[in-house]
Write a protein that holds these residues in place. Structure first.
Motif, PDB file in Angstrom:
ATOM      1  N   GLY A 296      -9.218   2.499  -6.726  1.00 40.35           N
ATOM      2  CA  GLY A 296      -9.035   3.926  -6.527  1.00 40.35           C
ATOM      3  C   GLY A 296      -9.475   4.414  -5.172  1.00 40.35           C
ATOM      4  N   VAL A 297     -10.114   3.550  -4.389  1.00 41.35           N
ATOM      5  CA  VAL A 297     -10.611   3.957  -3.075  1.00 41.35           C
ATOM      6  C   VAL A 297      -9.462   4.096  -2.088  1.00 41.35           C
ATOM      7  N   PHE A 298      -8.460   3.193  -2.171  1.00 36.49           N
ATOM      8  CA  PHE A 298      -7.344   3.288  -1.238  1.00 36.49           C
ATOM      9  C   PHE A 298      -6.087   3.737  -1.966  1.00 36.49           C
ATOM     10  N   ARG A 299      -5.256   4.469  -1.241  1.00 43.15           N
ATOM     11  CA  ARG A 299      -4.034   5.013  -1.821  1.00 43.15           C
ATOM     12  C   ARG A 299      -2.902   4.014  -1.665  1.00 43.15           C
TER      13      ARG A 299
ATOM     14  N   GLY B 209       6.900   5.769  -3.654  1.00 41.36           N
ATOM     15  CA  GLY B 209       8.047   6.574  -3.257  1.00 41.36           C
ATOM     16  C   GLY B 209       8.475   6.311  -1.828  1.00 41.36           C
ATOM     17  N   ARG B 210       8.201   5.076  -1.351  1.00 37.88           N
ATOM     18  CA  ARG B 210       8.543   4.611   0.000  1.00 37.88           C
ATOM     19  C   ARG B 210       7.806   5.365   1.098  1.00 37.88           C
ATOM     20  N   THR B 211       6.634   5.885   0.767  1.00 39.73           N
ATOM     21  CA  THR B 211       5.791   6.489   1.797  1.00 39.73           C
ATOM     22  C   THR B 211       4.334   6.326   1.415  1.00 39.73           C
ATOM     23  N   LEU B 212       3.449   6.680   2.329  1.00 37.34           N
ATOM     24  CA  LEU B 212       2.013   6.570   2.115  1.00 37.34           C
ATOM     25  C   LEU B 212       1.426   7.970   2.214  1.00 37.34           C
TER      26      LEU B 212
ATOM     27  N   GLY C 250       1.030  -1.490  -4.181  1.00 36.29           N
ATOM     28  CA  GLY C 250       1.888  -0.400  -3.735  1.00 36.29           C
ATOM     29  C   GLY C 250       3.251  -0.910  -3.302  1.00 36.29           C
ATOM     30  N   ASP C 251       4.077  -0.021  -2.785  1.00 36.88           N
ATOM     31  CA  ASP C 251       5.445  -0.374  -2.389  1.00 36.88           C
ATOM     32  C   ASP C 251       5.451  -1.535  -1.398  1.00 36.88           C
ATOM     33  N   ASP C 252       6.492  -2.362  -1.496  1.00 31.57           N
ATOM     34  CA  ASP C 252       6.619  -3.511  -0.590  1.00 31.57           C
ATOM     35  C   ASP C 252       7.278  -3.132   0.726  1.00 31.57           C
ATOM     36  N   TYR C 253       7.941  -1.992   0.791  1.00 33.30           N
ATOM     37  CA  TYR C 253       8.397  -1.455   2.074  1.00 33.30           C
ATOM     38  C   TYR C 253       8.338   0.064   2.002  1.00 33.30           C
ATOM     39  N   PHE C 254       7.978   0.671   3.130  1.00 37.00           N
ATOM     40  CA  PHE C 254       7.791   2.118   3.165  1.00 37.00           C
ATOM     41  C   PHE C 254       7.600   2.561   4.604  1.00 37.00           C
ATOM     42  N   SER C 255       7.538   3.859   4.815  1.00 38.48           N
ATOM     43  CA  SER C 255       7.293   4.399   6.150  1.00 38.48           C
ATOM     44  C   SER C 255       6.255   5.502   6.053  1.00 38.48           C
ATOM     45  N   PHE C 256       5.629   5.796   7.179  1.00 41.02           N
ATOM     46  CA  PHE C 256       4.694   6.917   7.250  1.00 41.02           C
ATOM     47  C   PHE C 256       4.582   7.372   8.693  1.00 41.02           C
ATOM     48  N   TRP C 257       4.138   8.605   8.847  1.00 42.04           N
ATOM     49  CA  TRP C 257       3.886   9.189  10.158  1.00 42.04           C
ATOM     50  C   TRP C 257       2.392   9.267  10.393  1.00 42.04           C
ATOM     51  N   ALA C 258       1.975   8.968  11.618  1.00 42.43           N
ATOM     52  CA  ALA C 258       0.577   9.164  12.015  1.00 42.43           C
ATOM     53  C   ALA C 258       0.559   9.508  13.498  1.00 42.43           C
ATOM     54  N   GLY C 259       0.009  10.651  13.818  1.00 43.42           N
ATOM     55  CA  GLY C 259      -0.150  11.048  15.209  1.00 43.42           C
ATOM     56  C   GLY C 259       1.130  11.164  16.000  1.00 43.42           C
ATOM     57  N   GLY C 260       2.238  11.538  15.355  1.00 47.97           N
ATOM     58  CA  GLY C 260       3.501  11.669  16.061  1.00 47.97           C
ATOM     59  C   GLY C 260       4.284  10.379  16.174  1.00 47.97           C
TER      60      GLY C 260
ATOM     61  N   THR D 252      11.298 -12.543  -6.546  1.00 46.90           N
ATOM     62  CA  THR D 252      12.148 -12.092  -7.643  1.00 46.90           C
ATOM     63  C   THR D 252      11.834 -10.631  -7.920  1.00 46.90           C
ATOM     64  N   PRO D 253      12.668  -9.950  -8.686  1.00 50.50           N
ATOM     65  CA  PRO D 253      12.308  -8.578  -9.065  1.00 50.50           C
ATOM     66  C   PRO D 253      10.945  -8.507  -9.742  1.00 50.50           C
ATOM     67  N   GLU D 254      10.590  -9.546 -10.486  1.00 47.97           N
ATOM     68  CA  GLU D 254       9.309  -9.547 -11.197  1.00 47.97           C
ATOM     69  C   GLU D 254       8.137  -9.698 -10.242  1.00 47.97           C
ATOM     70  N   THR D 255       8.246 -10.598  -9.251  1.00 48.29           N
ATOM     71  CA  THR D 255       7.116 -10.781  -8.335  1.00 48.29           C
ATOM     72  C   THR D 255       6.930  -9.562  -7.432  1.00 48.29           C
ATOM     73  N   ILE D 256       8.032  -8.929  -7.053  1.00 50.60           N
ATOM     74  CA  ILE D 256       7.921  -7.730  -6.232  1.00 50.60           C
ATOM     75  C   ILE D 256       7.348  -6.577  -7.057  1.00 50.60           C
ATOM     76  N   ALA D 257       7.755  -6.487  -8.314  1.00 51.45           N
ATOM     77  CA  ALA D 257       7.198  -5.451  -9.188  1.00 51.45           C
ATOM     78  C   ALA D 257       5.700  -5.654  -9.383  1.00 51.45           C
ATOM     79  N   GLU D 258       5.270  -6.904  -9.477  1.00 46.38           N
ATOM     80  CA  GLU D 258       3.836  -7.171  -9.602  1.00 46.38           C
ATOM     81  C   GLU D 258       3.084  -6.699  -8.361  1.00 46.38           C
ATOM     82  N   PHE D 259       3.642  -6.987  -7.176  1.00 46.34           N
ATOM     83  CA  PHE D 259       3.013  -6.518  -5.934  1.00 46.34           C
ATOM     84  C   PHE D 259       2.923  -5.001  -5.921  1.00 46.34           C
ATOM     85  N   GLN D 260       3.989  -4.346  -6.329  1.00 47.27           N
ATOM     86  CA  GLN D 260       4.001  -2.884  -6.317  1.00 47.27           C
ATOM     87  C   GLN D 260       2.954  -2.310  -7.262  1.00 47.27           C
ATOM     88  N   ARG D 261       2.799  -2.921  -8.436  1.00 45.56           N
ATOM     89  CA  ARG D 261       1.772  -2.443  -9.368  1.00 45.56           C
ATOM     90  C   ARG D 261       0.376  -2.647  -8.807  1.00 45.56           C
TER      91      ARG D 261
END
Length: 313
Positions: A8-11, A15-18, A147-157, A135-144
């Motif tokens: 719970g310490v890290f987010r 939804g493909r973002t952080l 978090g998401d296996d690919y995503f984007s975020f903005w920081a400082g522009g 596989t879909p199962e191994t990626i789903a395990e990583f996501q659980r």
């Protein structure tokens, strides 16, 4: 602190973002900043590597625990604080379904729970995290778990893109997931190409290349066809740099105006480099990076010339 509490310490990216960063607030450039890149804590590899049994070994990881704790202690002491700490894959050594995977995961969660709560964690998937042929199962395990296996975020522009590079290596068992990442990436690169950001940066586990865009195919890089296709897409969109791990040594080069940065490991070393982290300073004009051993960063912190860059508005 239990592993469950530490989680719970890290987010997690969802939804493909952080959501540790507000896209609305972070789209605006407000001046230089820095972040920390690490790679391959890979709990369990050091024992496996030392015994010559990298596939089935790895029943001990006390060394990796100590090294990751040292890395986190060094990061937590830094002033000013980094905007974030990114781990570029192979968080643990045990492959999906292998022995000790649960125990390694729980221990890493517990250790990562000690990162300063004001320093967001960005977690990238590696081949040991989702499997060499995911596989879909191994990626789903990583996501659980992470978090998401690919995503984007903005920081400082700056727009940061996190990719699942295993989908670029072998998506034979999950072609639909590769197609989904491809479509998402095209949208993200379109945004970068419209120059709506000061810089755009990619994080992935497996490097495009180690020394040259034309080098031979190898376990440690993407195939020539894929790397050239990806690099050209990145350059067209204005991506400034790709940061990766996987090689367990420092490497990298440039292709046209794209900087390919390969950082050695927090954990097991396979060359002459030291366990370490990379400091990455982002200014209005450029991205400057330097690799520090854990001992150097713990004892001396960031050198003055890099600190001076962050004072310039």
């Amino acid at each position: 602190m239990s592993a469950e509490e530490a989680g719970g310490v890290f987010r997690k990216a969802q939804g493909r973002t952080l959501d540790a960063f507000s896209a609305e607030k972070e789209r605006e450039w407000k001046g230089p900043f820095y972040f920390i890149q690490g790679a391959d804590p890979q709990f369990g590899l050091m024992k496996a590597w030392s015994t010559g049994d990298s596939d089935r070994g790895g029943d001990e990881w006390e060394q990796e625990i100590r090294l990751t704790e040292q890395a986190i202690q060094a990061i937590n002491k830094l002033k000013p604080k980094p905007r974030f700490f990114v781990l570029c894959g192979d968080l643990i050594h045990a492959m999906p379904g292998a022995a000790w995977r649960t125990e390694q995961t729980e221990d890493l969660k517990r250790v990562l729970g000690r990162v300063d709560r004001e320093i967001p964690l960005v977690l990238v998937s590696g081949n040991h995290d989702v499997g060499n042929a995911p596989t879909p199962e191994t990626i789903a395990e990583f996501q659980r778990t992470w978090g998401d296996d690919y995503f984007s975020f903005w920081a400082g522009g700056v727009l940061f893109l996190v990719l699942n590079s295993q989908l670029l290596c072998d998506a034979s068992r999950c072609p639909g997931l590769k197609q989904a990442q491809d479509r998402w990436l095209e949208q993200q690169l379109g945004q970068a190409a419209r120059r709506q950001c000061r810089h755009a940066v990619v994080f992935q586990h497996i490097p495009l290349f180690l020394q040259s865009i034309d080098e031979d195919d190898d376990y440690f890089n993407l195939t020539r066809t894929v790397r050239k296709e990806m690099a050209d897409k990145f350059i067209k969109a204005g991506i400034k740099a790709v940061f990766s791990g996987h090689y367990h040594r420092n490497a990298g080069s440039t292709y046209q105006n794209l900087d390919m940065v390969v950082s050695s490991a927090i954990g097991c070393q396979m060359g002459k480099d030291t366990h370490g982290l990379r400091i990455v300073v982002v200014t209005a004009e450029k991205i400057i990076h330097r690799y520090y051993s854990l001992d150097e960063l713990s004892e001396r912190g960031i050198e003055d010339d890099l600190m001076d860059l962050m004072k310039k508005k």
